[in-house]
Motif scaffolding. Sequence first.
Motif, PDB file in Angstrom:
ATOM      1  N   THR A   1      35.411  62.166  60.406  1.00  0.00           N
ATOM      2  CA  THR A   1      35.814  61.555  58.780  1.00  0.00           C
ATOM      3  C   THR A   1      36.161  63.076  57.666  1.00  0.00           C
ATOM      4  OG1 THR A   1      33.744  62.046  57.749  1.00  0.00           O
ATOM      5  CG2 THR A   1      34.592  59.905  58.598  1.00  0.00           C
ATOM      6  N   PRO A   2      36.805  63.035  57.163  1.00  0.00           N
ATOM      7  CA  PRO A   2      37.321  64.036  56.122  1.00  0.00           C
ATOM      8  C   PRO A   2      35.618  64.767  55.598  1.00  0.00           C
ATOM      9  CG  PRO A   2      38.758  61.892  55.365  1.00  0.00           C
ATOM     10  CD  PRO A   2      37.097  61.658  56.314  1.00  0.00           C
ATOM     11  N   GLU A   3      34.488  63.123  55.281  1.00  0.00           N
ATOM     12  CA  GLU A   3      33.546  64.572  54.641  1.00  0.00           C
ATOM     13  C   GLU A   3      32.705  65.090  55.439  1.00  0.00           C
ATOM     14  OE1 GLU A   3      35.382  60.914  53.368  1.00  0.00           O
ATOM     15  OE2 GLU A   3      33.747  60.989  54.889  1.00  0.00           O
ATOM     16  N   ARG A   4      32.865  64.501  57.037  1.00  0.00           N
ATOM     17  CA  ARG A   4      32.381  65.226  57.572  1.00  0.00           C
ATOM     18  C   ARG A   4      32.692  66.815  58.043  1.00  0.00           C
ATOM     19  NH1 ARG A   4      30.481  61.031  61.812  1.00  0.00           N
ATOM     20  NH2 ARG A   4      29.231  59.884  60.471  1.00  0.00           N
ATOM     21  N   ALA A   5      34.330  67.127  57.631  1.00  0.00           N
ATOM     22  CA  ALA A   5      34.937  68.882  58.311  1.00  0.00           C
ATOM     23  C   ALA A   5      34.878  69.350  57.054  1.00  0.00           C
ATOM     24  CB  ALA A   5      36.553  67.917  58.064  1.00  0.00           C
ATOM     25  N   GLU A   6      34.496  68.855  55.759  1.00  0.00           N
ATOM     26  CA  GLU A   6      33.733  69.227  55.211  1.00  0.00           C
ATOM     27  C   GLU A   6      33.067  71.105  55.839  1.00  0.00           C
ATOM     28  OE1 GLU A   6      33.689  67.946  51.392  1.00  0.00           O
ATOM     29  OE2 GLU A   6      35.341  67.224  51.187  1.00  0.00           O
ATOM     30  N   GLN A   7      32.081  70.177  56.361  1.00  0.00           N
ATOM     31  CA  GLN A   7      31.017  70.569  56.600  1.00  0.00           C
ATOM     32  C   GLN A   7      30.670  71.461  57.983  1.00  0.00           C
ATOM     33  OE1 GLN A   7      28.145  66.829  56.274  1.00  0.00           O
ATOM     34  NE2 GLN A   7      26.833  68.035  55.708  1.00  0.00           N
ATOM     35  N   VAL A   8      31.452  71.338  59.258  1.00  0.00           N
ATOM     36  CA  VAL A   8      31.739  71.164  60.938  1.00  0.00           C
ATOM     37  C   VAL A   8      32.797  71.620  61.298  1.00  0.00           C
ATOM     38  CG1 VAL A   8      29.636  70.444  61.130  1.00  0.00           C
ATOM     39  CG2 VAL A   8      32.216  69.077  61.623  1.00  0.00           C
ATOM     40  N   ASP A   9      33.572  71.738  62.119  1.00  0.00           N
ATOM     41  CA  ASP A   9      34.971  71.648  62.615  1.00  0.00           C
ATOM     42  C   ASP A   9      34.843  71.566  63.684  1.00  0.00           C
ATOM     43  OD1 ASP A   9      35.625  74.279  60.704  1.00  0.00           O
ATOM     44  OD2 ASP A   9      36.047  76.013  61.933  1.00  0.00           O
ATOM     45  N   PHE A  10      35.891  70.509  63.856  1.00  0.00           N
ATOM     46  CA  PHE A  10      35.904  69.746  64.031  1.00  0.00           C
ATOM     47  C   PHE A  10      37.390  70.007  65.720  1.00  0.00           C
ATOM     48  CE2 PHE A  10      34.504  66.399  61.493  1.00  0.00           C
ATOM     49  CZ  PHE A  10      33.215  65.826  62.182  1.00  0.00           C
ATOM     50  N   SER A  11      37.170  69.406  66.432  1.00  0.00           N
ATOM     51  CA  SER A  11      38.072  69.614  67.571  1.00  0.00           C
ATOM     52  C   SER A  11      38.877  67.991  67.995  1.00  0.00           C
ATOM     53  CB  SER A  11      37.157  69.435  68.997  1.00  0.00           C
ATOM     54  OG  SER A  11      36.791  68.474  69.382  1.00  0.00           O
ATOM     55  N   GLN A  12      39.373  68.103  69.393  1.00  0.00           N
ATOM     56  CA  GLN A  12      40.525  66.899  68.246  1.00  0.00           C
ATOM     57  C   GLN A  12      39.535  65.931  70.042  1.00  0.00           C
ATOM     58  OE1 GLN A  12      42.890  66.895  72.731  1.00  0.00           O
ATOM     59  NE2 GLN A  12      43.077  68.860  72.011  1.00  0.00           N
ATOM     60  N   GLY A  13      39.977  64.322  69.594  1.00  0.00           N
ATOM     61  CA  GLY A  13      39.330  63.695  70.122  1.00  0.00           C
ATOM     62  C   GLY A  13      38.985  63.531  71.491  1.00  0.00           C
ATOM     63  N   TYR A  14      37.913  63.311  71.844  1.00  0.00           N
ATOM     64  CA  TYR A  14      37.492  63.545  73.298  1.00  0.00           C
ATOM     65  C   TYR A  14      36.958  61.942  73.214  1.00  0.00           C
ATOM     66  CZ  TYR A  14      32.366  63.488  71.892  1.00  0.00           C
ATOM     67  OH  TYR A  14      31.283  62.942  72.232  1.00  0.00           O
ATOM     68  N   ALA A  15      36.892  61.400  72.581  1.00  0.00           N
ATOM     69  CA  ALA A  15      36.065  59.701  72.909  1.00  0.00           C
ATOM     70  C   ALA A  15      36.676  58.720  71.415  1.00  0.00           C
ATOM     71  CB  ALA A  15      34.916  59.372  72.463  1.00  0.00           C
ATOM     72  N   GLY A  16      36.473  57.423  71.625  1.00  0.00           N
ATOM     73  CA  GLY A  16      37.712  56.644  70.503  1.00  0.00           C
ATOM     74  C   GLY A  16      37.160  55.541  70.492  1.00  0.00           C
ATOM     75  N   ILE A  17      36.266  54.916  69.203  1.00  0.00           N
ATOM     76  CA  ILE A  17      36.974  53.649  69.066  1.00  0.00           C
ATOM     77  C   ILE A  17      38.394  53.264  68.979  1.00  0.00           C
ATOM     78  CG2 ILE A  17      35.587  51.933  68.027  1.00  0.00           C
ATOM     79  CD1 ILE A  17      33.238  53.624  68.568  1.00  0.00           C
ATOM     80  N   GLU A  18      38.463  51.448  69.453  1.00  0.00           N
ATOM     81  CA  GLU A  18      39.180  51.157  68.895  1.00  0.00           C
ATOM     82  C   GLU A  18      39.117  49.583  68.600  1.00  0.00           C
ATOM     83  OE1 GLU A  18      44.482  51.136  68.296  1.00  0.00           O
ATOM     84  OE2 GLU A  18      43.230  51.265  69.873  1.00  0.00           O
ATOM     85  N   ILE A  19      39.054  49.375  67.512  1.00  0.00           N
ATOM     86  CA  ILE A  19      38.565  47.361  67.054  1.00  0.00           C
ATOM     87  C   ILE A  19      40.001  47.379  66.613  1.00  0.00           C
ATOM     88  CG2 ILE A  19      37.310  46.525  64.926  1.00  0.00           C
ATOM     89  CD1 ILE A  19      35.715  48.234  66.445  1.00  0.00           C
ATOM     90  N   PHE A  20      40.065  45.832  67.620  1.00  0.00           N
ATOM     91  CA  PHE A  20      40.932  45.106  67.633  1.00  0.00           C
ATOM     92  C   PHE A  20      40.835  43.120  66.914  1.00  0.00           C
ATOM     93  CE2 PHE A  20      41.433  48.049  71.582  1.00  0.00           C
ATOM     94  CZ  PHE A  20      43.360  48.042  70.815  1.00  0.00           C
ATOM     95  N   VAL A  21      41.272  42.402  66.372  1.00  0.00           N
ATOM     96  CA  VAL A  21      41.311  40.843  66.408  1.00  0.00           C
ATOM     97  C   VAL A  21      41.685  40.943  67.512  1.00  0.00           C
ATOM     98  CG1 VAL A  21      41.995  39.252  65.630  1.00  0.00           C
ATOM     99  CG2 VAL A  21      41.975  40.895  64.500  1.00  0.00           C
TER     100      VAL A  21
END
Length: 233
Positions: free
Chosen positions: A74-94
């Motif tokens: 998230t943008p908020e967290r990215a102000e505190q830490v450096d992030f890699s590209q995604g290694y896991a993720g959640i997608e929400i569907f109907v």
Amino acid sequence: KSRGTVNIGMLVDFAPFGIINDQGQPDGYDADVAKLLAEEMGVQVNLVPVTGPNRIPYLLSGQVDILVASLGITPERAEQVDFSQGYAGIEIFVYGDVNTEVKEAADLAGKSVAVARASTQDTSVTAIAPEGTNIQRFDDDASAVQALLSGQVPLMGASNVVVSQLDTAAPGRFDVKMSLRQQSQGIATRKGQTELMEFINAFLTKNKENGKLNELHEKWVQAPLPEFLQKSE
């Protein structure tokens, strides 16, 4: 700490990504990714259990060197830490009954949709649901799934993990109607550790391309790595 060990923080209460196994050791998808990363770095790994709230403080205070802790980017967290590209993720569907036609949010009017109360699914469905949508909130995903399977509701807000489980359990009965939200989880380091982050990103790109990450994801999540992560960023 000796040069030969890396301390990696991970959640142990977030199955199947982070768990404590029968031997009392941290395990799960995050643990396997952390071990693979340490192997690539040529060091021993010390897996340090962290919690949702203390993950970032542990990293910033130097109690851990790296977080492989299902940390949503998230943008908020990215102000505190450096992030890699995604290694896991959640997608929400109907997701729901193949005979229920839903092409866009407006089609939900007059229909019942099951969600786990206060979950990302709940928030995502609530955000787009037009007036007249009957959102039925259940205590957890399992109860929402039960409502869908028993025909109590035709639709549910479901993550990629649940969709994969239901496609296996009841093939052909349900399908994905629309994607509501994608969130990538990244590996995090302290700010300004550019070389370390370049190394982590190269490691992720390589293990996406050679299928190793997908293999670990299949092992723990019983589903392929979400498609939006397959591309190396």
